[in-house]
Enzyme design. Structure first.
Site, PDB file in Angstrom:
ATOM      1  N   SER A 152       3.860   2.264   0.615  1.00 49.89           N
ATOM      2  CA  SER A 152       4.445   1.136   1.350  1.00 49.89           C
ATOM      3  C   SER A 152       5.895   1.447   1.707  1.00 49.89           C
ATOM      4  O   SER A 152       6.164   2.414   2.404  1.00 49.89           O
ATOM      5  CB  SER A 152       4.309  -0.147   0.516  1.00 49.89           C
ATOM      6  OG  SER A 152       4.710  -1.271   1.240  1.00 49.89           O
ATOM      7  N   HIS A 156       1.399  -5.694   4.717  1.00 54.32           N
ATOM      8  CA  HIS A 156       0.282  -4.864   5.186  1.00 54.32           C
ATOM      9  C   HIS A 156      -0.925  -5.705   5.603  1.00 54.32           C
ATOM     10  O   HIS A 156      -2.064  -5.371   5.295  1.00 54.32           O
ATOM     11  CB  HIS A 156      -0.093  -3.826   4.119  1.00 54.32           C
ATOM     12  CG  HIS A 156       1.066  -2.997   3.690  1.00 54.32           C
ATOM     13  ND1 HIS A 156       1.656  -2.068   4.526  1.00 54.32           N
ATOM     14  CD2 HIS A 156       1.797  -2.982   2.544  1.00 54.32           C
ATOM     15  CE1 HIS A 156       2.681  -1.519   3.895  1.00 54.32           C
ATOM     16  NE2 HIS A 156       2.796  -2.057   2.708  1.00 54.32           N
TER      17      HIS A 156
END
Length: 318
Positions: A92, A205
């Site tokens: 991430s 996400h």
């Protein structure tokens, strides 16, 4: 033959008050990184890293730049010791220190990009929460079910999305507050070992971050993304990054698409196999040890362990 190092960079959630303090105190290069980031951002990074409350550090506009600073400082201390990566990937947020490690982004650009990314994401998360009468969106880790089971479980639940493919038995779901309540109940009914709401600022996400992606894309318009100089892996594709153009597009898609971490791990394992396990080392560079644990759960972890590097002592022992 010189040893090949793969650097894994942690993402949001790895933050903790005091992170990298001993590294900055023992390494001139690491301290310079902290000072340089302060100069670029106008933030007192030492105060943010070492004097913040856990609640303040949990905010995206604080945690993203703080974790990146800790990771870059650790990488600088490793470089002082002669340890540099031949492969890099980040979970991430961690993908941005990886972009710097691979030469895709300059030091100044990665700092500016991460700082703006955190600000944008925090703003959008607060907007989503406001629309939900303060019931903040977020993420839930589902443990004990396969990725396919979790994907099937969330499909009928509106505003819930499988977001982080952490391992064969751990998948993180993003969603609104109410959607995550439904996910957690459904996961328990399906036999999940646990369903844990994470201490993060938003539904990362997932399509719920589309507004952030639009704004971030505009910010990146004039930022130069170079071709990677070492092996670099992408959360969005789960494979190697081909060139700077692909990396730039992925940086935007990153906000709304899932993290294909298990695919990246398999891709890295292939590179390690080619280089030779006995000639390779996997280091988790930055706060925490989550990625080392996930690597250890894979079939590859039995052949080569991942080592968390988050203290001055840890660096000196390498």
């Amino acid at each position: 033959m010189s040893k090949k190092y793969a650097f894994l960079f942690p993402g949001q959630g790895a933050q903790a008050p005091g992170m990298a303090k001993d590294i900055a105190e023992s390494s001139a290069a690491a301290k310079k990184v902290i000072d340089d980031i302060s100069a670029i951002t106008g933030l007192d990074m030492a105060k943010l890293l070492w004097e913040s409350t856990p609640e303040d550090l949990a905010r995206s506009d604080n945690s993203q730049i703080a974790i990146t600073a800790a990771s870059l400082a650790t990488m600088a201390a490793l470089k002082e010791k002669g340890i540099e990566p031949s492969s890099a990937m980040g979970f991430s947020l961690g993908e941005f220190p990886a972009l710097y490690a691979a030469g895709v982004l300059s030091f100044e650009d990665v700092v500016k990009v991460v700082r703006q990314r955190g600000i944008i994401m925090q703003k959008v998360c607060e907007e989503i929460a406001a629309k939900s009468e303060g019931r903040a969106p977020g993420m839930t880790a589902v443990l004990g079910l396969s990725q396919e089971q979790v994907k099937a479980l969330v499909e009928p639940i509106e505003d819930a999305y499988a977001a982080n493919m952490n391992s064969d038995k751990q998948t993180v779901v993003s969603g609104t507050f109410d959607a995550l309540d439904k996910v957690e109940a459904a996961a328990k009914d399906a036999g999940a070992r646990r369903a844990v709401r994470l201490k993060v600022a938003g539904p990362f996400h997932s399509p719920l971050m589309q507004d952030a992606a639009v704004e971030f894309e505009k910010f990146l318009a004039d930022v130069k993304f170079n071709n990677p100089k070492i092996n670099l892996f992408s959360n969005v594709t789960g494979g190697k990054v081909i060139d700077g153009d692909q990396a730039k597009k992925a940086a935007v898609l990153h906000l709304t698409h899932p993290v294909l971490w298990t695919d990246e791990e398999a891709c890295l394992a292939g590179v390690i196999k080619e280089d030779g396990v006995e000639n390779s080392a996997v280091l988790e560079v930055g706060p925490g040890k989550v990625l080392s644990g996930l690597w250890g759960q894979t079939e590859f972890g039995a052949g080569i362990a991942a080592t968390p590097v988050n203290t001055a002592e840890g660096i000196s022992n390498l």
